[in-house]
Design a protein around this motif. Structure first.
Motif, PDB file in Angstrom:
ATOM      1  N   ALA A 110       0.898  -1.303  -0.041  1.00  0.00           N
ATOM      2  CA  ALA A 110       0.069  -0.017  -0.245  1.00  0.00           C
ATOM      3  C   ALA A 110       0.779   1.219   0.036  1.00  0.00           C
ATOM      4  O   ALA A 110       0.631   2.303  -0.686  1.00  0.00           O
ATOM      5  CB  ALA A 110      -1.104  -0.087   1.303  1.00  0.00           C
ATOM      6  N   ARG A 111       1.943   1.148   0.908  1.00  0.00           N
ATOM      7  CA  ARG A 111       2.791   2.416   0.839  1.00  0.00           C
ATOM      8  C   ARG A 111       3.662   2.652  -0.440  1.00  0.00           C
ATOM      9  O   ARG A 111       3.789   3.832  -1.021  1.00  0.00           O
ATOM     10  CB  ARG A 111       3.906   2.207   2.084  1.00  0.00           C
ATOM     11  N   VAL A 112       3.921   1.455  -1.124  1.00  0.00           N
ATOM     12  CA  VAL A 112       4.555   1.469  -2.556  1.00  0.00           C
ATOM     13  C   VAL A 112       3.639   2.060  -3.456  1.00  0.00           C
ATOM     14  O   VAL A 112       4.101   3.048  -4.249  1.00  0.00           O
ATOM     15  CB  VAL A 112       5.028   0.192  -2.758  1.00  0.00           C
ATOM     16  N   ARG A 113       2.352   1.600  -3.431  1.00  0.00           N
ATOM     17  CA  ARG A 113       1.448   2.220  -4.381  1.00  0.00           C
ATOM     18  C   ARG A 113       0.941   3.821  -4.032  1.00  0.00           C
ATOM     19  O   ARG A 113       1.187   4.510  -4.986  1.00  0.00           O
ATOM     20  CB  ARG A 113       0.073   1.674  -4.203  1.00  0.00           C
ATOM     21  N   ALA A 114       1.042   4.203  -2.979  1.00  0.00           N
ATOM     22  CA  ALA A 114       1.036   5.346  -2.621  1.00  0.00           C
ATOM     23  C   ALA A 114       1.969   6.419  -3.114  1.00  0.00           C
ATOM     24  O   ALA A 114       1.664   7.483  -3.599  1.00  0.00           O
ATOM     25  CB  ALA A 114       0.590   5.649  -1.122  1.00  0.00           C
TER      26      ALA A 114
END
Length: 228
Positions: A110-114
């Motif tokens: 999720a952090r990578v996507r964000a």
């Protein structure tokens, strides 16, 4: 799809991260020490780097600083340490995000996507016009910044923070607001994260960082962009 570099001396962890990110459709390359991280980053083409803090040869902080000498690629620090001082040191060295081991792979993805979304690597170019305040210029579509016409290199989080302020001149944001809006999740009580990024923006964009003309502090409340 975005190209990601994963560097950690824990080979089992690297294998797991690589498998999960490739399952998401990302192109992934790996390394196992700080020197490899710098060499691979210099070869270029990465949209994001996951970088362990404690590694052989040179640690993640040194590697991040060296990478920042030639690249603005977003960096997420991976570490078993959770002290506030370690987080601040990571941001001081140019990291954009920080996640403490052991972590949930769903959270990491999720952090990578964000971060990819905010850096512009995972979306189409936008048609927004150039944002301006005095001698500061920001191009949201090209993710570019200038001071008095001279290009200024901003990290992904620095850019997002400055864009938010430029789009809302005069509006005062508390540190908690900025953590939620810019970082997209809560750093519980870790408001110094915001302070570090604001200080770096002033150093890069203000003519006199000690007496900022545009990126102002509302004492006891937060930060805002002065109307011009």
């Amino acid at each position: 799809m975005a190209k990601i570099l994963v560097v950690d001396d824990e080979q089992v962890l690297v294998k797991g991260i690589k498998f999960n990110l490739e399952h998401e459709g990302y192109q992934v390359e790996v390394g196992y020490d700080g020197e490899q991280a710098v060499e691979l980053a210099r070869e270029g083409g990465f949209d994001l780097i996951l970088l362990d803090l404690m590694m052989p040869k040179i640690d993640g902080l040194q590697a991040c600083m060296r990478i920042r000498e030639f690249s603005n690629v977003p960096v997420i620090m991976l570490t078993a340490k959770g002290e506030d001082t370690d987080k601040i040191m990571g941001f001081e060295c140019g990291a954009d995000d920080y996640i403490t081991k052991p972590f949930n792979l769903l959270e990491l993805k999720a952090r990578v996507r964000a971060l990819l979304r905010r850096s512009g690597a995972a979306e189409h170019m936008r048609s927004d016009g150039v944002l301006a305040a005095g001698h500061i210029r920001l191009d949201p579509s090209g993710r570019a910044a200038w001071r008095d016409g001279v290009p200024v290199e901003l990290t992904a989080k620095e850019f997002d923070l400055m864009e938010l302020l430029l789009r809302n001149p005069g509006r005062v944001y508390s540190r908690e607001n900025l953590l939620n809006v810019v970082w997209g999740y809560e750093y519980i009580g870790d408001y110094r994260t915001v302070d570090v990024h604001v200080r770096r923006l002033r150093e890069k964009l203000e003519l006199d960082p000690a007496n900022p003309e545009y990126i102002r502090t509302k004492w006891g409340v937060g930060y805002y962009l002065a109307k011009v």
